[in-house]
Design a protein around this motif. Structure first.
Motif, PDB file in Angstrom:
ATOM      1  N   ARG A  11       0.830  -1.196   0.000  1.00  0.00           N
ATOM      2  CA  ARG A  11       0.000   0.000   0.000  1.00  0.00           C
ATOM      3  C   ARG A  11       0.871   1.255   0.000  1.00  0.00           C
ATOM      4  NH1 ARG A  11      -3.759  -0.210   4.675  1.00  0.00           N
ATOM      5  NH2 ARG A  11      -4.687  -1.854   3.452  1.00  0.00           N
ATOM      6  N   ARG A  12       1.923   1.279   0.786  1.00  0.00           N
ATOM      7  CA  ARG A  12       2.816   2.438   0.818  1.00  0.00           C
ATOM      8  C   ARG A  12       3.507   2.621  -0.531  1.00  0.00           C
ATOM      9  NH1 ARG A  12       5.633   2.113   6.747  1.00  0.00           N
ATOM     10  NH2 ARG A  12       3.783   2.702   7.906  1.00  0.00           N
ATOM     11  N   GLN A  13       3.890   1.520  -1.157  1.00  0.00           N
ATOM     12  CA  GLN A  13       4.533   1.606  -2.467  1.00  0.00           C
ATOM     13  C   GLN A  13       3.549   2.165  -3.498  1.00  0.00           C
ATOM     14  OE1 GLN A  13       5.834  -2.132  -4.037  1.00  0.00           O
ATOM     15  NE2 GLN A  13       6.842  -1.203  -5.792  1.00  0.00           N
ATOM     16  N   ILE A  18       1.378   6.672  -6.873  1.00  0.00           N
ATOM     17  CA  ILE A  18       0.289   7.599  -7.181  1.00  0.00           C
ATOM     18  C   ILE A  18       0.770   9.038  -7.055  1.00  0.00           C
ATOM     19  CG2 ILE A  18      -1.927   8.477  -6.334  1.00  0.00           C
ATOM     20  CD1 ILE A  18      -2.633   5.544  -5.659  1.00  0.00           C
ATOM     21  N   LYS A  19       1.508   9.346  -6.006  1.00  0.00           N
ATOM     22  CA  LYS A  19       2.040  10.703  -5.831  1.00  0.00           C
ATOM     23  C   LYS A  19       2.977  11.070  -6.974  1.00  0.00           C
ATOM     24  CE  LYS A  19       1.661  10.828  -0.818  1.00  0.00           C
ATOM     25  NZ  LYS A  19       2.396  10.825   0.457  1.00  0.00           N
ATOM     26  N   ASP A  20       3.824  10.131  -7.385  1.00  0.00           N
ATOM     27  CA  ASP A  20       4.737  10.392  -8.507  1.00  0.00           C
ATOM     28  C   ASP A  20       3.954  10.639  -9.799  1.00  0.00           C
ATOM     29  OD1 ASP A  20       6.910  10.117  -6.847  1.00  0.00           O
ATOM     30  OD2 ASP A  20       7.316   8.031  -7.421  1.00  0.00           O
ATOM     31  N   ALA A  21       2.926   9.846 -10.037  1.00  0.00           N
ATOM     32  CA  ALA A  21       2.123  10.017 -11.251  1.00  0.00           C
ATOM     33  C   ALA A  21       1.400  11.360 -11.240  1.00  0.00           C
ATOM     34  CB  ALA A  21       1.110   8.879 -11.381  1.00  0.00           C
ATOM     35  N   GLU A  22       0.886  11.767 -10.087  1.00  0.00           N
ATOM     36  CA  GLU A  22       0.218  13.073  -9.979  1.00  0.00           C
ATOM     37  C   GLU A  22       1.192  14.213 -10.252  1.00  0.00           C
ATOM     38  OE1 GLU A  22      -1.561  13.020  -6.115  1.00  0.00           O
ATOM     39  OE2 GLU A  22      -3.335  11.941  -6.810  1.00  0.00           O
ATOM     40  N   LYS A  23       2.436  14.083  -9.798  1.00  0.00           N
ATOM     41  CA  LYS A  23       3.440  15.107 -10.064  1.00  0.00           C
ATOM     42  C   LYS A  23       3.773  15.175 -11.549  1.00  0.00           C
ATOM     43  CE  LYS A  23       5.717  14.811  -5.576  1.00  0.00           C
ATOM     44  NZ  LYS A  23       6.930  14.377  -4.882  1.00  0.00           N
ATOM     45  N   GLU A  24       3.762  14.033 -12.214  1.00  0.00           N
ATOM     46  CA  GLU A  24       4.105  13.990 -13.635  1.00  0.00           C
ATOM     47  C   GLU A  24       2.966  14.473 -14.528  1.00  0.00           C
ATOM     48  OE1 GLU A  24       5.248   9.975 -14.395  1.00  0.00           O
ATOM     49  OE2 GLU A  24       7.052  10.123 -13.166  1.00  0.00           O
TER      50      GLU A  24
END
Length: 107
Positions: A11-13, A18-24
């Motif tokens: 879940r943490r991974q 998800i956070k990385d994808a939102e930043k991109e």
């Protein structure tokens, strides 16, 4: 306990991905359609969804009406006799309709 710890690690991974994808996605969508992002209630996820739909169907989208039909948002005549009424189109992309609905209600 091992299973629970393994699930927590996954879940943490996933949350980090998800956070990385939102930043991109934010800069990509802003570069592709700055006017769309500037609309109230339209964020990067909603704009990305609508851009993906429009990109998948460039030959079908000749007007706003054709995009409305694609997104299940176009009124279709459903009149009988003297009663003149409309219903919404039921033959389109539900995810696009959800994106439109979300952006309209959050504005």
């Amino acid at each position: 306990m091992r299973i629970a710890l393994r699930r927590l690690a996954r879940r943490r991974q996933l949350e980090e991905e998800i956070k990385d994808a939102e930043k991109e996605i934010g800069p990509l969508v802003t570069r592709a359609a700055p006017g769309l992002i500037a609309l109230p209630g339209v964020g990067p996820e909603t704009a990305g969804r609508l851009l993906t739909s429009a990109g998948d169907n460039p030959d079908r989208l000749r007007s706003e009406a054709s995009f409305a039909h694609l997104c299940w948002a176009a009124p279709v005549p459903a009149s009988s006799g003297r009663a003149h009424r409309h219903r919404l189109n039921r033959g389109g992309d539900r995810a696009d309709n959800n994106a439109l609905h979300t952006s309209c209600w959050s504005a």
